[in-house]
Scaffold this motif. Structure first.
Motif, PDB file in Angstrom:
ATOM      1  N   ASP A 195      50.504   0.824 -34.839  1.00 11.72           N
ATOM      2  CA  ASP A 195      50.712   2.229 -34.538  1.00 11.72           C
ATOM      3  C   ASP A 195      49.460   2.848 -33.882  1.00 11.72           C
ATOM      4  O   ASP A 195      48.339   2.601 -34.317  1.00 11.72           O
ATOM      5  N   GLY A 196      49.665   3.647 -32.818  1.00 13.35           N
ATOM      6  CA  GLY A 196      48.539   4.247 -32.103  1.00 13.35           C
ATOM      7  C   GLY A 196      47.690   5.140 -32.978  1.00 13.35           C
ATOM      8  O   GLY A 196      46.472   5.228 -32.819  1.00 13.35           O
ATOM      9  N   LYS A 197      48.346   5.799 -33.903  1.00 11.22           N
ATOM     10  CA  LYS A 197      47.669   6.745 -34.782  1.00 11.22           C
ATOM     11  C   LYS A 197      46.441   6.129 -35.449  1.00 11.22           C
ATOM     12  O   LYS A 197      45.388   6.746 -35.570  1.00 11.22           O
ATOM     13  N   SER A 198      46.618   4.873 -35.877  1.00  6.99           N
ATOM     14  CA  SER A 198      45.526   4.247 -36.622  1.00  6.99           C
ATOM     15  C   SER A 198      44.410   3.760 -35.690  1.00  6.99           C
ATOM     16  O   SER A 198      43.392   3.265 -36.143  1.00  6.99           O
ATOM     17  N   LEU A 199      44.613   3.907 -34.372  1.00  2.81           N
ATOM     18  CA  LEU A 199      43.577   3.434 -33.442  1.00  2.81           C
ATOM     19  C   LEU A 199      42.745   4.570 -32.848  1.00  2.81           C
ATOM     20  O   LEU A 199      41.757   4.340 -32.162  1.00  2.81           O
ATOM     21  N   VAL A 200      43.183   5.799 -33.126  1.00  2.00           N
ATOM     22  CA  VAL A 200      42.452   6.940 -32.570  1.00  2.00           C
ATOM     23  C   VAL A 200      41.029   6.986 -33.145  1.00  2.00           C
ATOM     24  O   VAL A 200      40.839   6.812 -34.347  1.00  2.00           O
ATOM     25  N   ASN A 201      40.056   7.194 -32.267  1.00  2.00           N
ATOM     26  CA  ASN A 201      38.637   7.216 -32.650  1.00  2.00           C
ATOM     27  C   ASN A 201      38.157   5.907 -33.277  1.00  2.00           C
ATOM     28  O   ASN A 201      37.274   5.879 -34.116  1.00  2.00           O
ATOM     29  N   MET A 202      38.788   4.796 -32.865  1.00  4.89           N
ATOM     30  CA  MET A 202      38.385   3.491 -33.390  1.00  4.89           C
ATOM     31  C   MET A 202      37.823   2.587 -32.294  1.00  4.89           C
ATOM     32  O   MET A 202      37.824   1.366 -32.426  1.00  4.89           O
ATOM     33  N   ASP A 203      37.363   3.178 -31.198  1.00 11.36           N
ATOM     34  CA  ASP A 203      36.777   2.408 -30.093  1.00 11.36           C
ATOM     35  C   ASP A 203      37.739   1.415 -29.449  1.00 11.36           C
ATOM     36  O   ASP A 203      37.320   0.368 -28.964  1.00 11.36           O
ATOM     37  N   HIS A 204      39.020   1.723 -29.475  1.00 11.13           N
ATOM     38  CA  HIS A 204      39.971   0.863 -28.760  1.00 11.13           C
ATOM     39  C   HIS A 204      39.949   1.250 -27.275  1.00 11.13           C
ATOM     40  O   HIS A 204      40.058   2.429 -26.952  1.00 11.13           O
ATOM     41  N   PRO A 205      39.838   0.257 -26.367  1.00  6.64           N
ATOM     42  CA  PRO A 205      39.685   0.588 -24.943  1.00  6.64           C
ATOM     43  C   PRO A 205      40.916   1.240 -24.326  1.00  6.64           C
ATOM     44  O   PRO A 205      40.827   1.789 -23.228  1.00  6.64           O
ATOM     45  N   GLN A 206      42.054   1.156 -25.008  1.00 11.15           N
ATOM     46  CA  GLN A 206      43.250   1.784 -24.435  1.00 11.15           C
ATOM     47  C   GLN A 206      43.810   2.901 -25.310  1.00 11.15           C
ATOM     48  O   GLN A 206      44.899   3.411 -25.052  1.00 11.15           O
ATOM     49  N   VAL A 207      43.038   3.233 -26.338  1.00 12.08           N
ATOM     50  CA  VAL A 207      43.371   4.445 -27.099  1.00 12.08           C
ATOM     51  C   VAL A 207      42.093   5.276 -27.081  1.00 12.08           C
ATOM     52  O   VAL A 207      41.227   5.127 -27.928  1.00 12.08           O
ATOM     53  N   VAL A 208      41.979   6.116 -26.069  1.00 14.91           N
ATOM     54  CA  VAL A 208      40.695   6.792 -25.857  1.00 14.91           C
ATOM     55  C   VAL A 208      40.827   8.308 -25.798  1.00 14.91           C
ATOM     56  O   VAL A 208      41.890   8.852 -25.442  1.00 14.91           O
ATOM     57  N   GLU A 209      39.710   8.920 -26.126  1.00 14.48           N
ATOM     58  CA  GLU A 209      39.640  10.375 -26.037  1.00 14.48           C
ATOM     59  C   GLU A 209      39.532  10.757 -24.566  1.00 14.48           C
ATOM     60  O   GLU A 209      38.734  10.188 -23.834  1.00 14.48           O
ATOM     61  N   ILE A 210      40.340  11.725 -24.135  1.00 20.71           N
ATOM     62  CA  ILE A 210      40.144  12.189 -22.763  1.00 20.71           C
ATOM     63  C   ILE A 210      39.588  13.615 -22.695  1.00 20.71           C
ATOM     64  O   ILE A 210      38.915  13.968 -21.756  1.00 20.71           O
ATOM     65  N   TRP A 211      39.895  14.432 -23.710  1.00 21.51           N
ATOM     66  CA  TRP A 211      39.503  15.835 -23.562  1.00 21.51           C
ATOM     67  C   TRP A 211      39.046  16.351 -24.916  1.00 21.51           C
ATOM     68  O   TRP A 211      39.654  16.036 -25.943  1.00 21.51           O
ATOM     69  N   ASN A 212      38.009  17.119 -24.903  1.00 16.97           N
ATOM     70  CA  ASN A 212      37.516  17.714 -26.137  1.00 16.97           C
ATOM     71  C   ASN A 212      37.468  19.236 -25.970  1.00 16.97           C
ATOM     72  O   ASN A 212      36.856  19.735 -25.030  1.00 16.97           O
ATOM     73  N   LEU A 213      38.156  19.941 -26.841  1.00 16.12           N
ATOM     74  CA  LEU A 213      38.162  21.408 -26.767  1.00 16.12           C
ATOM     75  C   LEU A 213      37.296  21.930 -27.918  1.00 16.12           C
ATOM     76  O   LEU A 213      37.619  21.699 -29.082  1.00 16.12           O
ATOM     77  N   VAL A 214      36.227  22.586 -27.575  1.00 14.69           N
ATOM     78  CA  VAL A 214      35.302  23.063 -28.613  1.00 14.69           C
ATOM     79  C   VAL A 214      35.499  24.567 -28.801  1.00 14.69           C
ATOM     80  O   VAL A 214      35.528  25.327 -27.830  1.00 14.69           O
ATOM     81  N   PHE A 215      35.632  24.945 -30.067  1.00 16.48           N
ATOM     82  CA  PHE A 215      35.837  26.366 -30.381  1.00 16.48           C
ATOM     83  C   PHE A 215      34.569  26.897 -31.026  1.00 16.48           C
ATOM     84  O   PHE A 215      34.349  26.728 -32.229  1.00 16.48           O
ATOM     85  N   MET A 216      33.740  27.558 -30.259  1.00 13.07           N
ATOM     86  CA  MET A 216      32.475  28.023 -30.824  1.00 13.07           C
ATOM     87  C   MET A 216      32.697  29.336 -31.546  1.00 13.07           C
ATOM     88  O   MET A 216      32.978  30.353 -30.920  1.00 13.07           O
ATOM     89  N   GLN A 217      32.588  29.261 -32.857  1.00  7.77           N
ATOM     90  CA  GLN A 217      32.851  30.472 -33.635  1.00  7.77           C
ATOM     91  C   GLN A 217      31.773  30.767 -34.662  1.00  7.77           C
ATOM     92  O   GLN A 217      31.793  31.801 -35.289  1.00  7.77           O
ATOM     93  N   TYR A 218      30.800  29.819 -34.826  1.00  7.04           N
ATOM     94  CA  TYR A 218      29.712  30.066 -35.781  1.00  7.04           C
ATOM     95  C   TYR A 218      28.368  30.032 -35.073  1.00  7.04           C
ATOM     96  O   TYR A 218      28.231  29.504 -33.987  1.00  7.04           O
ATOM     97  N   ASN A 219      27.387  30.579 -35.772  1.00  4.78           N
ATOM     98  CA  ASN A 219      26.003  30.423 -35.339  1.00  4.78           C
ATOM     99  C   ASN A 219      25.260  29.746 -36.482  1.00  4.78           C
ATOM    100  O   ASN A 219      25.327  30.206 -37.625  1.00  4.78           O
ATOM    101  N   ARG A 220      24.604  28.629 -36.188  1.00  4.12           N
ATOM    102  CA  ARG A 220      23.815  27.950 -37.222  1.00  4.12           C
ATOM    103  C   ARG A 220      22.439  28.609 -37.243  1.00  4.12           C
ATOM    104  O   ARG A 220      21.719  28.587 -36.255  1.00  4.12           O
ATOM    105  N   LYS A 221      22.090  29.218 -38.381  1.00  6.69           N
ATOM    106  CA  LYS A 221      20.812  29.934 -38.469  1.00  6.69           C
ATOM    107  C   LYS A 221      19.681  28.962 -38.798  1.00  6.69           C
ATOM    108  O   LYS A 221      19.907  27.820 -39.196  1.00  6.69           O
ATOM    109  N   ALA A 222      18.446  29.470 -38.642  1.00  5.48           N
ATOM    110  CA  ALA A 222      17.283  28.601 -38.852  1.00  5.48           C
ATOM    111  C   ALA A 222      17.277  28.006 -40.259  1.00  5.48           C
ATOM    112  O   ALA A 222      16.861  26.873 -40.460  1.00  5.48           O
ATOM    113  N   ASN A 223      17.743  28.766 -41.251  1.00  2.27           N
ATOM    114  CA  ASN A 223      17.733  28.243 -42.621  1.00  2.27           C
ATOM    115  C   ASN A 223      18.906  27.294 -42.888  1.00  2.27           C
ATOM    116  O   ASN A 223      19.140  26.884 -44.016  1.00  2.27           O
ATOM    117  N   GLY A 224      19.685  26.984 -41.840  1.00  7.01           N
ATOM    118  CA  GLY A 224      20.755  25.992 -41.995  1.00  7.01           C
ATOM    119  C   GLY A 224      22.110  26.591 -42.310  1.00  7.01           C
ATOM    120  O   GLY A 224      23.121  25.906 -42.239  1.00  7.01           O
TER     121      GLY A 224
END
Ligand code: ATP
Ligand code: MG
Length: 871
Positions: A195-224
Motif C-alpha cells: 500500500d502506498g500509504k505505508s511508503l509516504v516519507n519512507m525515501d521510496h523513489p516513486q513515492v515522493v513529496e512534491i509540494w509542501n504547504l507551510v502555514f506560518m502562524q507562530y513566532n518562536r521567541k528567544a526563550n523557546g
C-alpha cells in the motif's frame, strides 16, 4: 506537457489569483551571513516574514532557483544515486504575506494539481501535522485536516510528526505546521504488493513529496516559547523537476525533458549509453545535475574559488569531473561542452544563462583542466606512496596528505588501491579528517546571544547619504563570541549614518558618544536581512541614552572617491574594450578599489592608459553627482542604467549618475568627480578564465604612490653612481652581467672536463662495481654532466658526489641502469636516505637522483656511507 509549459502554467494559475509574478532571486546570497545559497523558495522573502520590510503585493508567486549543498539542507551526496534529489532545482512557490491562509492555499494547490494539471487523485496523499506532546504541546492541525477532508478521502490524509510537518526558519522567528503532498507513481503491480500509504516519507523513489504547504502562524521567541503571529503567512514550495516527472509520466526526474537533452549530449561526447550500467548511470546523472548548479552559480556571479561559496561551487564541479574521470573515462575537459544545450534549453526562463554562456564555458573548462592536472599529479604521488608501502595497507595519514594538500579525492585513492590489490587504512584516514575538522571548527567557532530588545518595532533608517553625524538610540543589541574576534557586540539603532558593507563598498567605522562623554568605537557596519548592524568591542555604558553617532569622515571620503572611480572605470572599460565588458565583482576600500570584469584577453598597456585617461578626463570635467533615490526600476533602465546579474533589486532603486555614467547603486559617492583628484591603475591580471581584475587607487593614495616611486627612482640612481641616464646605465650593467655569466659557464665546462679525467683514475672496484664517492667543486648541472659522461664509458658504475654550493649541500647519485636492475639499487631512494646527513631531501629516478640540504658539514658522512650499498 513540456517543462516550459508546466512552469508557465503554475505562474499563470497564481497570476490569475492576483499574485504578482516575480523572477527568481539570485541563488548566491550577498548579505545574509547565516546562509550561503538560497536553499528554499522562502529565503529571498525572509525579511518580509521577519517584518524587516514590506512586500508591495501581499501575494507573490515565482520559480526560485535553489541549491542544497551546504548547511541545513545538503543533498549533495545523494545526487546521482537517487532519481529525485538535485543540487540545483527550481522551487515553484506561492506566497501570502498576512493575506490568505490555509483554506485558499489548500484549495488552490488541489485545484492546480488535479484540475489544471489533471493529476489522478488516486495517486495523491497529503499529510497533516499530528501535534506534539513536548514542551510546545501543540494540538493537531485540525483546521488543515478539515480543509483536506472536503477534497480527498480521509484514508489518504496521513498524520505527520514534528520533523516532517512542523516547519521552522531557525531557532527563532516565524514557524508553523505544514501539509505535504506526495505522489505514488508506482506501477499497478507494485501497488498491489504494498500500500502506498505505508511508503509516504519512507525515501521510496516513486513515492515522493512534491509540494509542501507551510502555514506560518507562530513566532518562536528567544526563550523557546511560541506565541501566535498577528499576521499569518503562507509559504509553499513545489519541486519543479519532480512535478515534471509526474506530468510526463516517467519515474525519474532525469527522464524528463529538463534533463534528457543534457544526458543525450553526455552520451554523444563520452560514447557511453545511459540506462545500461548502474555506475555509468550514476556518473551521467551526477554530471547532468552538477553542470546546472555550476552554470547557474557562475551566471549569478559566483566563480569557483578557494573559500566560502566559491569553494562549494568548486567542489561540486570537481565531483562531476571525478565521476567523468573514473566512470566515463574522460581524461580531458568536456563538461563545459554541455553548457550549450543547457542554455538553449533553459535560456528563455533564465536569460542569464544565454547572455553569459561564453563566460560560463570558459570558467568551467579552465576549472576542469586544472583539476584534471591535479588528478594527474595525484596519480604520480599515489604511485610513489604505493611503491613505498610495505605490506598491503596504505596508511591513512599518507592518504590524508594526498587529499588535504593536493586535493586528490579519497574515494579515487581507495578505488585505485583496490585495483592494485591494496587496502586503505580508512580508520586512520577518518581520524586525520576528524582532527582537521575539529581544528577548523575551533578556529571558526562562534556563539551568538539572543537580541536584547530596548525599543520594540522601530524600523531602522539609513541617513548616511546626507549626513555623517546623527542623534541615535539603540533599539537592540547582542553579544557575539568567536575565536577570531573574541567578544564583540552588535548594536542596532533607530536611525544611522553608518553605511553597511554592501555593493562592494566596505562598512563605515566611527564612534558613539553619550552625554557623559563616554565613547565606544564602531569597528565595522554590516547588513543582515535588511537590518544594519554596528560592531563594537565594548557595550556602551548608558544603553538607553541618546548617542551622537559619528562616521569616520576621512575613511568614508576616501572610500567614496574609490566608489565613484569604480563607476567611471566601468564606463571606461565598456568604452575602450567594448560592450561585452560586464562587472563581475568589485571591492571598494578606503585605500584602493578592485574591479573584476568579463573580457577574454589581456588588456594592453595602451588600452590601460586609454582607460586611465578616460577616467581622469571625467575627474577633470568636474561632473556633479546626480542621485535619484526612489525611482521605479524600469525608469532607471530606460535612462540607461544597467542591472547586474546576481544582484537583487527592489521595485524602486537608487540611480547614480556622473555625466554619461549611470548605475544602480546603493553605495555612497563624492559630490563631484573633481573630489577624486586623480585615478591610477596599479595592476591588471586574470582572476579566472575570461575574467580580468583591475586594481586602482585615487586621491591621497595616488600621491603616496608617486612619492614612493620617486624615492625608489632616486635610490636607484644613487646606486648607479648618479648616472645621468639611469635606465641606460642599468641596461649596460645587465649586459655586462650576462657576458660574465656566459664566461663563467664556459670556464666551469672546461673545469668539468679536467675533473672527469682525474675522476676516472680514482674509480675503485667493489664487488665488480666501479665505485667513487667524492666531494667535488661543481654545481648541480656540472655534476650531472660529469656523471653522465663517465656513465657512457662504463655499464657497472656507481657514483656519489657531494658539493658545497655557497653554503648549501648537494648530493648526487648515479647508477648504471644495468646495476639498477641486477643489484636492485635505486638512486632516488639512496639520496633520500643519505639526505638526512645534509639535513635535506630530494629524489629523482632510479639511475640518477639529487638531494639538496642545508648542512654541508654532513657531506663527508654521507659519502662514507655510500659503499655500504655495495657490500
Ligand atoms: P525530501 O524529503 O524529498 O528531501 P524536503 O522535505 O527536503 O524533501 P522541502 O524542504 O519541503 O523538501 O522542499 C519543498 C519541495 O522541494 C519538496 O516537496 C520537493 O518537491 C522539492 N525538493 C526538495 N529538495 C529537493 C532536491 N534536493 N531536489 C529536487 N527537489 C527537491
Ligand atoms: Mg530534503
Amino acid at each position: 506537457m513540456k517543462s516550459q509549459d508546466i512552469r508557465n502554467t503554475f505562474l499563470s494559475f497564481f497570476g490569475d489569483k492576483k499574485h504578482s509574478i516575480v523572477p527568481s532571486a539570485p541563488m548566491v546570497l550577498k548579505d545574509d551571513p547565516t546562509l550561503m545559497f538560497v536553499n528554499s523558495g522562502m529565503a529571498p522573502f525572509k525579511e518580509f516574514f521577519l517584518g524587516n520590510a514590506e512586500p508591495k503585493n501581499n501575494r507573490i508567486a515565482d520559480s526560485q532557483k535553489c541549491l542544497r549543498v551546504s548547511g541545513k539542507h545538503n543533498d549533495l551526496e545523494e545526487v546521482g544515486y537517487d532519481t529525485y534529489h538535485h543540487t540545483l532545482f527550481e522551487m515553484l512557490g506561492n506566497w501570502s504575506f498576512g493575506d490568505y491562509f490555509k483554506k485558499e492555499a489548500i484549495a488552490w494547490a488541489w485545484e492546480l494539481l488535479t484540475e489544471v494539471y489533471g493529476i489522478d487523485k488516486d495517486i495523491l496523499y497529503v499529510t497533516v501535522f499530528e501535534g506534539s506532546d513536548d514542551a510546545d504541546n501543540l494540538a493537531m492541525d485540525q483546521e488543515a485536516y478539515d480543509f483536506w477532508k472536503a477534497l480527498i478521502p480521509e484514508d489518504r490524509i496521513l498524520m505527520g510528526n514534528k520533523k516532517d510537518n512542523f516547519w521552522e526558519m531557525g531557532d527563532q522567528g516565524p514557524c508553523g505546521p505544514c501539509s505535504e503532498i506526495h505522489v505514488d507513481i508506482r506501477s499497478a503491480e507494485e501497488k498491489a504488493k504494498i500500500d502506498g500509504k505505508s511508503l509516504v516519507n519512507m525515501d521510496h523513489p516513486q513515492v515522493v513529496e512534491i509540494w509542501n504547504l507551510v502555514f506560518m502562524q507562530y513566532n518562536r521567541k528567544a526563550n523557546g516559547s511560541l506565541e501566535n503571529l498577528p499576521n499569518k503567512h503562507i509559504d509553499t514550495g513545489m519541486g519543479f523537476e519532480r512535478l515534471c516527472m509526474v506530468l510526463q509520466g516517467v519515474t525519474s526526474n532525469y527522464d524528463t525533458d529538463v534533463f534528457t537533452p543534457i544526458i543525450r549530449e553526455i552520451e554523444t561526447i563520452t560514447d557511453k549509453d545511459y540506462g545500461k550500467n548502474e555506475k555509468i548511470d550514476v556518473a551521467i546523472r551526477v554530471i547532468s545535475d552538477h553542470v546546472r548548479a555550476v552554470a547557474f552559480s557562475i551566471a549569478d556571479g559566483q566563480l569557483p574559488s578557494n573559500t566560502g561559496a566559491g569553494y562549494v561551487i568548486r567542489r561540486i564541479l570537481r565531483r562531476a569531473v571525478r565521476y567523468g574521470f573514473t566512470f566515463l573515462d574522460k581524461k580531458e575537459p568536456f563538461i563545459y561542452r554541455l553548457v550549450d544545450v543547457l542554455s538553449k534549453k533553459m535560456g528563455t526562463a533564465f536569460p542569464e544563462l544565454k547572455s553569459q554562456k561564453q563566460l560560463i564555458e570558459n570558467v568551467i573548462r579552465e576549472e576542469e583542466q586544472s583539476f584534471l592536472r591535479t588528478l594527474d599529479q595525484g596519480l604520480v604521488l599515489l604511485n610513489r606512496i604505493v611503491e613505498e608501502t610495505k605490506g598491503d595497507t596504505v596508511s591513512g595519514e599518507k592518504a590524508f596528505e594526498l587529499y588535504d594538500t593536493y586535493g586528490f579525492p579519497i574515494d579515487l585513492t581507495a578505488l585505485i588501491l583496490s585495483e592494485k590489490g591494496l587496502k586503505l587504512d580508512e580508520k586512520g584516514f577518518n581520524e586525520e579528517l576528524q582532527k582537521q575538522k575539529s581544528r577548523s571548527r575551533a578556529a571558526s567557532e562562534m556563539s551568538t546571544d539572543d537580541w536584547t530588545i530596548l525599543i520594540e518595532d522601530d524600523v531602522e533608517e539609513f541617513v548616511g547619504y546626507d549626513t555623517l553625524e546623527a542623534q541615535v538610540k539603540i533599539t537592540r543589541y547582542r553579544k557575539v563570541t568567536s575565536k577570531k574576534d573574541g567578544e564583540m557586540y552588535q548594536l542596532v539603532f533607530n536611525l544611522t549614518p553608518f553605511y553597511a558593507e554592501g555593493g562592494g563598498q566596505v562598512g563605515d567605522k566611527g564612534y558613539l558618544e553619550d552625554t557623559h562623554g563616554d565613547v565606544v568605537y564602531i569597528l565595522d557596519t554590516k547588513k543582515e536581512s535588511n537590518v544594519i548592524i554596528h560592531f563594537t568591542k565594548n557595550l556602551p555604558k548608558h544603553l538607553d541614552e541618546t548617542f551622537k553617532a559619528v562616521v569616520d569622515a576621512k575613511q568614508r571620503y576616501r572610500t567614496e572617491c574609490n566608489h565613484t572611480a569604480t563607476h567611471l572605470l566601468h564606463q571606461a572599460l565598456r568604452e575602450v574594450l567594448g560592450n561585452h565588458v560586464e562587472q563581475k565583482g568589485s571591492a571598494v576600500h578606503s585605500k584602493y578599489l578592485r574591479f573584476d570584469f568579463s573580457h577574454f584577453s589581456k588588456v594592453t598597456v595602451d588600452q590601460l592608459r586609454e582607460v586611465e585617461n578616460f577616467v581622469n578626463r571625467r575627474i577633470e570635467g568636474k561632473l556633479p553627482l546626480e542621485e535619484k533615490r526612489n525611482i521605479p526600476m524600469q525608469q532607471a533602465i530606460d535612462e540607461g542604467a544597467m542591472a547586474l546579474f546576481g544582484e537583487k533589486y527592489g521595485d524602486t532603486v537608487r540611480a547614480i549618475r556622473f555625466g554619461q555614467s549611470i548605475e544602480l547603486c546603493g553605495g555612497t559617492h563624492v559630490k563631484n568627480t573633481s573630489d577624486i583628484w586623480h585615478f591610477k591603475i596599479r595592476s591588471e591580471a586574470a582572476v579566472a578564465a575570461g575574467i580580468r581584475r583591475i586594481e586602482a587607487i585615487t586621491n591621497d593614495a595616488v600621491k603616496d604612490f608617486y612619492f614612493e616611486n620617486n624615492r625608489a627612482y632616486f635610490e636607484m640612481k644613487d646606486l648607479l653612481n648618479n648616472a645621468k641616464e639611469p635606465v641606460k646605465a642599468l641596461k649596460t650593467l645587465q649586459d655586462e652581467n650576462a657576458d660574465l655569466k656566459k664566461q663563467i659557464e664556459g670556464l666551469l665546462k672546461d673545469k668539468a672536463k679536467n675533473i672527469k679525467g682525474d675522476l676516472k683514475n680514482e674509480l675503485t672496484e667493489i664487488n665488480g662495481v666501479q665505485f667513487l664517492a667524492k666531494q667535488i667543486d661543481l654545481d648541480a648541472s656540472g655534476i650531472k654532466d660529469v656523471s653522465f659522461e663517465l656513465g657512457s664509458q662504463f655499464d657497472n658504475l656507481f657514483l656519489l658526489f657531494g658539493a658545497n654550493q655557497n653554503g648549501k649541500a648537494i648530493l648526487s647519485c648515479y647508477i648504471s641502469k644495468e646495476l639498477v636492475a641486477s643489484k636492485d639499487l635505486n638512486a632516488g631512494q639512496i639520496v633520500r636516505e643519505l639526505g638526512k646527513y645534509i639535513q635535506g631531501g630530494g629524489g629523482g629516478q632510479s639511475f640518477f637522483a639529487t638531494a639538496g640540504g642545508k648542512n654541508p658539514d654532513g657531506i663527508k658522512d654521507a659519502l662514507e656511507k655510500a659503499k655500504d650499498y655495495l657490500v
